[in-house]
Structures are given as structure tokens and as C-alpha cells.
Design a protein around this motif. Structure first.
Motif, short mmCIF file in Angstrom:
data_model
loop_
_atom_site.label_atom_id
_atom_site.label_comp_id
_atom_site.label_asym_id
_atom_site.label_seq_id
_atom_site.Cartn_x
_atom_site.Cartn_y
_atom_site.Cartn_z
N SER A 1 0.82 -1.21 0.00
CA SER A 1 0.00 0.00 0.00
C SER A 1 0.85 1.26 0.00
N GLN B 1 -3.21 1.79 -6.74
CA GLN B 1 -2.24 1.89 -5.65
C GLN B 1 -2.47 3.15 -4.83
N SER C 1 -5.31 2.49 -2.46
CA SER C 1 -4.83 1.61 -1.39
C SER C 1 -4.00 2.39 -0.39
N LYS C 2 -3.15 3.28 -0.88
CA LYS C 2 -2.32 4.07 0.02
C LYS C 2 -3.15 5.05 0.83
#
Length: 332
Positions: free
Chosen positions: A41, A83, A86-87
Motif C-alpha cells: 500500500s 495503488q 490503497s495508500k
């Protein structure tokens, strides 16, 4: 009775299927660990803080993460990648966690830590229940289907002893599978995660969205016992249904149906009336009272109420099963 229990235990743990189910539990943990490590993440899940300067390090991380989160929020949606989502989610989870530890003057563990791995095992409990009910739903029905019930009943042991020997076997199987699952989870956590620096641990209340600080081992013991009660309830339901219907498929199907649809039924009734507290499914999960797995359907419910309710319900269910078993004619 001990000899009867021993015979039942040997019978089921001499079957390859039992070990296949245990192996499936291990493989599932390995698979989840590999997936978690493979899809990062953007946050270091194994970072640990030094003993002497952890406060400064945590403050620095909170500041940096807050800046990263602001940049992500300001970013155009068209430029977002998977991504980035997710981060963002990870940052929104990690910043409050670090702030809570800092506020309570407790050195935070790495994100991937042994304690969280152990607590997270409770999310696997439904999978464990399915494995256990596959076995317990055939404890009595298998005797009827294979025609061995007559051989069982001509033994010197009374029907009372036979009935409770099989039920106690179901309880022992529940204990064995539950403990095995938590042990595997702990071992995987030790190998892939980080050891916690203190027994004080911040636990997220999923219902309220807030953290609360717990002394880990008493809290974990309570969670483990609650999960064990949950598994034993379904093992008992599956066993009694196998007595009532003499059919493994029926007892297994009804038990699994209760497992997956009881929540929907409880929520539906809870929206209509406070009398939901008097239906059994609303009292199955004891973890709803310790601020980890949701909350009880209504505020007037309590741990002691659900505990007593479950004991009474189990006694009544076993009483019905015993009555049917002792009165049933198996001459045919």
C-alpha cells in the motif's frame, strides 16, 4: 463414557478428510499472508520504533503521512491509480492509530505485528465453523446412513451415555480446530510480522470507529473464549440436527444456512422491535460486547445476558435431541 469419547475421537482423526481440513486452514493463512505481502500500500508495514526516541519518530511519521494524505486528496480523480486508493486507505487507518498510541504514551508496534495477527484470527472463525460442522453434522446421521446405529445401541452403554459421548466429542473437535487455527495464526505472525514492544495494545472498535487501549493477553483470552463458545454453538446445532433428521446433508445444510443468514434475520428483526434480544442468533457472538466485532443489536443487551441465554438454549437443544434419540425406534 470416556471410552466412547475416545472411540469417536479416534474414528474421526483416523480419517484423511479431517487432516485435509486442517491443512486447508494452514494453506489459507499462507495464502492470505502472501497476498498481503505481494500487494503493498506504499506504507512500511514492518517499521519499528526505537525504545528511546519513539515519540519523535512517531510525530515525524504522522506529519509526513498527513502531508501525503493531503496530496492524495488534492489529486485529480482521473489521475488516481489503484495503488493510490490503497495508500489513501492505509494512511487514513494508520494516522489515527499512531496518534492514539502517542496520546496514551505507549510505543506503537509495526503495522504487521503478532498481536494484530492473533486478534484478526477471529475473522476466520466462520471458516472454522464450516470445517467443524462438516464433522459434527455426521456424528449421529452417519450411524443411521451406514446402518451401524444398531451395533452402537446394543453396546452396554446407555443411550444417554452414547448421546453425550458424541456431543462431548463435538465439543472437543470444536476446541481442537479453534486452538489449531489460533496457533497457526500466531506462528505465521511470528514468522512474517514483528513482535510487539509492549503488552498494551490499541484495538479498533469497528462499530464506533474508535480505538481503545487494552492489556493484550486478558483481552485476547476473552476473544478466544468467545470464539470457542461460537464454534461450540454451531457444532451442537449440527450434531442435534444430525440426531433429528438422520441425514448428514440436511443437518449440514441447515447449519451452514443459519451461519450465513442469521445475521440478516437478526438485523431485520432489530429494525422492527427490541424483542430481537430474545432470539438466539442475536446472542451467538459474544465478541460484540468487547468492542472488536461490531456491537449488539440493541443497547439493552449485555454479555451476562447473552452468556446465560446461550447456556439455556444449548441445554434445551440438547434436551430435545436426547429425548428424540432415546424415544426413537431403530428397528427398521
Amino acid at each position: 463414557m470416556l471410552k466412547l469419547i475416545q472411540n469417536e475421537w479416534i474414528k474421526y482423526f483416523n480419517r484423511p478428510g479431517t487432516y485435509i481440513m486442517l491443512i486447508m486452514i494452514m494453506l489459507l493463512f499462507v495464502l492470505l499472508t502472501v497476498l498481503n505481502m505481494s500487494f503493498g500500500s506504499g506504507i512500511n508495514h514492518t517499521k519499528e520504533y526505537s525504545k528511546d526516541h519513539w515519540k519523535t519518530e512517531v510525530q515525524t511519521d504522522i506529519k509526513k503521512m498527513s502531508q501525503d494524505l493531503e496530496r492524495l486528496h488534492a489529486q485529480d480523480d482521473k489521475d488516481f491509480k489503484q495503488q493510490d486508493y490503497s495508500k489513501m486507505y492505509s494512511l487514513e487507518q494508520e494516522i489515527p492509530r499512531l496518534q492514539y498510541y502517542l496520546k496514551h504514551d505507549v510505543r506503537p508496534p509495526a503495522i504487521n505485528n503478532v498481536f494484530d495477527n492473533l486478534l484478526g484470527t477471529t475473522n476466520m472463525i466462520n471458516f472454522v465453523i464450516i470445517m467443524v460442522t462438516v464433522i459434527t453434522s455426521s456424528l449421529m446421521s452417519r450411524e443411521h446412513q451406514q446402518g451401524t446405529i444398531k451395533l452402537l445401541l446394543i453396546r452396554p452403554a446407555s443411550r444417554l451415555k452414547i448421546f453425550f459421548a458424541k456431543w462431548l466429542t463435538a465439543v472437543l473437535i470444536s476446541v481442537a480446530f479453534t486452538l489449531f487455527t489460533f496457533i497457526i495464526s500466531g506462528l505465521v505472525g511470528i514468522v512474517t510480522g514483528k513482535i510487539n514492544p509492549t503488552t498494551k495494545h490499541a484495538v479498533l472498535d469497528t462499530a464506533k470507529g474508535k480505538y481503545h487501549m487494552e492489556d493484550f493477553w486478558p483481552y485476547f483470552t476473552q476473544l478466544l473464549l468467545n470464539d470457542l463458545i461460537y464454534v461450540i454453538i454451531f457444532a451442537t446445532i449440527a450434531y442435534v440436527l444430525s440426531v433429528l433428521f438422520k441425514n448428514t446433508a440436511v443437518s449440514l445444510g441447515l447449519t451452514i444456512g443459519l451461519l450465513f443468514f442469521s445475521g440478516l434475520i437478526t438485523n431485520f428483526i432489530a429494525d422492527k422491535t427490541d424483542l430481537v434480544k430474545f432470539i438466539w442468533p442475536a446472542n451467538w457472538s459474544m465478541n460484540q460486547y468487547i468492542g472488536f466485532m461490531g456491537a449488539p443489536p440493541i443497547d439493552s443487551m449485555s454479555y451476562s445476558f447473552s452468556f446465560v441465554y446461550n447456556i439455556i438454549a444449548l441445554a434445551l437443544l440438547l434436551g430435545i435431541g436426547l429425548w428424540v434419540f432415546t424415544k426413537r425406534d431403530v428397528a427398521d
